[in-house]
Design a protein around this motif. Sequence first.
Motif, PDB file in Angstrom:
ATOM      1  N   THR A 144       0.812  -1.210   0.000  1.00  0.00           N
ATOM      2  CA  THR A 144       0.000   0.000   0.000  1.00  0.00           C
ATOM      3  C   THR A 144       0.847   1.262   0.000  1.00  0.00           C
ATOM      4  OG1 THR A 144      -0.208  -0.064   2.408  1.00  0.00           O
ATOM      5  CG2 THR A 144      -1.954  -1.126   1.127  1.00  0.00           C
ATOM      6  N   SER A 145       2.154   1.134   0.199  1.00  0.00           N
ATOM      7  CA  SER A 145       3.031   2.296   0.102  1.00  0.00           C
ATOM      8  C   SER A 145       3.906   2.118  -1.137  1.00  0.00           C
ATOM      9  CB  SER A 145       3.905   2.417   1.352  1.00  0.00           C
ATOM     10  OG  SER A 145       4.780   1.316   1.453  1.00  0.00           O
ATOM     11  N   HIS A 146       4.267   3.216  -1.761  1.00  0.00           N
ATOM     12  CA  HIS A 146       5.094   3.094  -2.957  1.00  0.00           C
ATOM     13  C   HIS A 146       6.053   4.266  -3.049  1.00  0.00           C
ATOM     14  CE1 HIS A 146       3.056   6.239  -5.279  1.00  0.00           C
ATOM     15  NE2 HIS A 146       1.958   5.830  -4.671  1.00  0.00           N
ATOM     16  N   ASP A 147       7.088   4.045  -3.860  1.00  0.00           N
ATOM     17  CA  ASP A 147       8.109   5.053  -4.093  1.00  0.00           C
ATOM     18  C   ASP A 147       8.410   5.123  -5.588  1.00  0.00           C
ATOM     19  OD1 ASP A 147      10.047   6.953  -3.482  1.00  0.00           O
ATOM     20  OD2 ASP A 147      11.600   5.437  -3.152  1.00  0.00           O
ATOM     21  N   PHE A 148       7.383   4.880  -6.413  1.00  0.00           N
ATOM     22  CA  PHE A 148       7.530   4.884  -7.871  1.00  0.00           C
ATOM     23  C   PHE A 148       8.702   4.024  -8.322  1.00  0.00           C
ATOM     24  CE2 PHE A 148       5.259   8.993  -7.332  1.00  0.00           C
ATOM     25  CZ  PHE A 148       4.130   8.662  -8.065  1.00  0.00           C
ATOM     26  N   GLY A 149       8.892   2.888  -7.637  1.00  0.00           N
ATOM     27  CA  GLY A 149       9.954   1.969  -8.030  1.00  0.00           C
ATOM     28  C   GLY A 149      11.339   2.545  -7.851  1.00  0.00           C
ATOM     29  N   GLY A 150      11.479   3.578  -7.027  1.00  0.00           N
ATOM     30  CA  GLY A 150      12.776   4.220  -6.834  1.00  0.00           C
ATOM     31  C   GLY A 150      13.157   5.143  -7.981  1.00  0.00           C
ATOM     32  N   LEU A 151      12.267   5.304  -8.938  1.00  0.00           N
ATOM     33  CA  LEU A 151      12.516   6.189 -10.079  1.00  0.00           C
ATOM     34  C   LEU A 151      11.949   7.568  -9.777  1.00  0.00           C
ATOM     35  CD1 LEU A 151      11.335   3.765 -12.914  1.00  0.00           C
ATOM     36  CD2 LEU A 151      13.687   4.212 -12.201  1.00  0.00           C
ATOM     37  N   ARG A 179      13.220  -1.661 -13.872  1.00  0.00           N
ATOM     38  CA  ARG A 179      12.597  -0.767 -12.885  1.00  0.00           C
ATOM     39  C   ARG A 179      11.370  -0.154 -13.537  1.00  0.00           C
ATOM     40  NH1 ARG A 179      16.629   0.661  -9.201  1.00  0.00           N
ATOM     41  NH2 ARG A 179      15.098   1.795  -7.998  1.00  0.00           N
ATOM     42  N   CYS A 180      10.355   0.070 -12.729  1.00  0.00           N
ATOM     43  CA  CYS A 180       9.112   0.632 -13.254  1.00  0.00           C
ATOM     44  C   CYS A 180       8.424   1.458 -12.166  1.00  0.00           C
ATOM     45  CB  CYS A 180       8.188  -0.480 -13.756  1.00  0.00           C
ATOM     46  SG  CYS A 180       7.851  -1.767 -12.553  1.00  0.00           S
ATOM     47  N   HIS A 181       7.606   2.401 -12.600  1.00  0.00           N
ATOM     48  CA  HIS A 181       6.830   3.209 -11.657  1.00  0.00           C
ATOM     49  C   HIS A 181       5.693   2.398 -11.050  1.00  0.00           C
ATOM     50  CE1 HIS A 181       8.398   6.429 -14.447  1.00  0.00           C
ATOM     51  NE2 HIS A 181       8.807   6.864 -13.262  1.00  0.00           N
ATOM     52  N   CYS A 182       5.072   1.569 -11.899  1.00  0.00           N
ATOM     53  CA  CYS A 182       3.898   0.780 -11.514  1.00  0.00           C
ATOM     54  C   CYS A 182       4.148  -0.667 -11.910  1.00  0.00           C
ATOM     55  CB  CYS A 182       2.653   1.254 -12.240  1.00  0.00           C
ATOM     56  SG  CYS A 182       2.353   3.009 -12.141  1.00  0.00           S
ATOM     57  N   LEU A 183       3.579  -1.583 -11.160  1.00  0.00           N
ATOM     58  CA  LEU A 183       3.741  -3.002 -11.455  1.00  0.00           C
ATOM     59  C   LEU A 183       2.401  -3.706 -11.358  1.00  0.00           C
ATOM     60  CD1 LEU A 183       5.826  -5.373 -11.909  1.00  0.00           C
ATOM     61  CD2 LEU A 183       5.728  -5.692  -9.425  1.00  0.00           C
ATOM     62  N   ILE A 184       2.163  -4.591 -12.314  1.00  0.00           N
ATOM     63  CA  ILE A 184       1.025  -5.497 -12.249  1.00  0.00           C
ATOM     64  C   ILE A 184       1.604  -6.895 -12.426  1.00  0.00           C
ATOM     65  CG2 ILE A 184       0.473  -5.272 -14.715  1.00  0.00           C
ATOM     66  CD1 ILE A 184      -2.511  -5.485 -13.866  1.00  0.00           C
ATOM     67  N   TYR A 229      10.678  -8.153  -4.998  1.00  0.00           N
ATOM     68  CA  TYR A 229      10.904  -7.023  -5.907  1.00  0.00           C
ATOM     69  C   TYR A 229      10.070  -5.823  -5.460  1.00  0.00           C
ATOM     70  CZ  TYR A 229      10.761  -4.223 -10.187  1.00  0.00           C
ATOM     71  OH  TYR A 229      10.841  -3.185 -11.096  1.00  0.00           O
ATOM     72  N   ALA A 230       8.787  -6.068  -5.195  1.00  0.00           N
ATOM     73  CA  ALA A 230       7.891  -4.974  -4.781  1.00  0.00           C
ATOM     74  C   ALA A 230       8.333  -4.372  -3.451  1.00  0.00           C
ATOM     75  CB  ALA A 230       6.453  -5.486  -4.693  1.00  0.00           C
ATOM     76  N   ARG A 231       8.785  -5.212  -2.553  1.00  0.00           N
ATOM     77  CA  ARG A 231       9.254  -4.731  -1.243  1.00  0.00           C
ATOM     78  C   ARG A 231      10.504  -3.869  -1.398  1.00  0.00           C
ATOM     79  NH1 ARG A 231       8.005  -9.319   0.908  1.00  0.00           N
ATOM     80  NH2 ARG A 231       9.959 -10.333   0.434  1.00  0.00           N
ATOM     81  N   LYS A 232      11.414  -4.302  -2.262  1.00  0.00           N
ATOM     82  CA  LYS A 232      12.688  -3.594  -2.430  1.00  0.00           C
ATOM     83  C   LYS A 232      12.533  -2.271  -3.185  1.00  0.00           C
ATOM     84  CE  LYS A 232      17.443  -4.114  -3.834  1.00  0.00           C
ATOM     85  NZ  LYS A 232      18.535  -5.049  -3.947  1.00  0.00           N
ATOM     86  N   TYR A 233      11.775  -2.284  -4.290  1.00  0.00           N
ATOM     87  CA  TYR A 233      11.714  -1.103  -5.150  1.00  0.00           C
ATOM     88  C   TYR A 233      10.458  -0.262  -4.983  1.00  0.00           C
ATOM     89  CZ  TYR A 233      15.793  -3.235  -7.189  1.00  0.00           C
ATOM     90  OH  TYR A 233      17.035  -3.782  -7.353  1.00  0.00           O
ATOM     91  N   LYS A 234       9.433  -0.804  -4.342  1.00  0.00           N
ATOM     92  CA  LYS A 234       8.196  -0.089  -4.024  1.00  0.00           C
ATOM     93  C   LYS A 234       7.529   0.607  -5.219  1.00  0.00           C
ATOM     94  CE  LYS A 234       9.265   0.767   0.863  1.00  0.00           C
ATOM     95  NZ  LYS A 234       9.895  -0.478   1.025  1.00  0.00           N
ATOM     96  N   PRO A 235       7.317  -0.137  -6.308  1.00  0.00           N
ATOM     97  CA  PRO A 235       6.516   0.474  -7.387  1.00  0.00           C
ATOM     98  C   PRO A 235       5.071   0.598  -6.912  1.00  0.00           C
ATOM     99  CG  PRO A 235       6.831  -1.859  -7.814  1.00  0.00           C
ATOM    100  CD  PRO A 235       7.663  -1.521  -6.594  1.00  0.00           C
ATOM    101  N   PHE A 236       4.303   1.447  -7.551  1.00  0.00           N
ATOM    102  CA  PHE A 236       2.879   1.510  -7.262  1.00  0.00           C
ATOM    103  C   PHE A 236       2.280   0.197  -7.760  1.00  0.00           C
ATOM    104  CE2 PHE A 236      -1.492   2.275  -8.475  1.00  0.00           C
ATOM    105  CZ  PHE A 236      -1.994   2.846  -7.304  1.00  0.00           C
ATOM    106  N   MET A 237       1.605  -0.531  -6.883  1.00  0.00           N
ATOM    107  CA  MET A 237       1.058  -1.838  -7.241  1.00  0.00           C
ATOM    108  C   MET A 237      -0.350  -1.678  -7.822  1.00  0.00           C
ATOM    109  SD  MET A 237       3.534  -3.868  -6.661  1.00  0.00           S
ATOM    110  CE  MET A 237       2.636  -5.355  -7.060  1.00  0.00           C
TER     111      MET A 237
END
Length: 153
Positions: A32-39, A95-100, A115-123
């Motif tokens: 539920t938290s994101h960092d745009f995949g670190g980008l 790397r991506c801003h959003c992930l599905i 991957y989602a935990r490490k890079y925090k893309p918007f899920m």
Amino acid sequence: GAGGEESYRSLACKDAKSWLESGAEERVLMETSHDFGGLAPPDTPDDVILGICAMKKKVSSAAMSAFIRELQKDIIIKVFSQELILEKPIEEWPRCHCLIAFFSDGFPLEKAEAYARKYKPFMINQLAPQHLLHDRRHVYTLLKEYGVPVPKH
């Protein structure tokens, strides 16, 4: 209609509650938290990078191909290859801003969660509840419980 949607929500909440009680709360919080995949956040919608993480059979289906074609008109799509997903460490994934991501047989769900935990893309969709799909008996029981027609077996 709304009744069916409400039933689905009730089902999801019931299962999510028992799943969370099993100690998985941190997975849901991570999603539920994101960092745009670190980008850097995208400047315009055209700059959004969507990662699609799924097995080859799912990505190459007619429905998914149509989905990707439509999205490519407005955003950048990076499809993670099956070889990449299965054989490479998450540090080598795009790397991506959003992930599905979509679970299916052979899909390394825990790796996708890492991957989602490490890079925090918007899920776009949550990974944690996909663990419920591992047991067909559980899915069958839930479908029957909520009145969804299922084949006899």
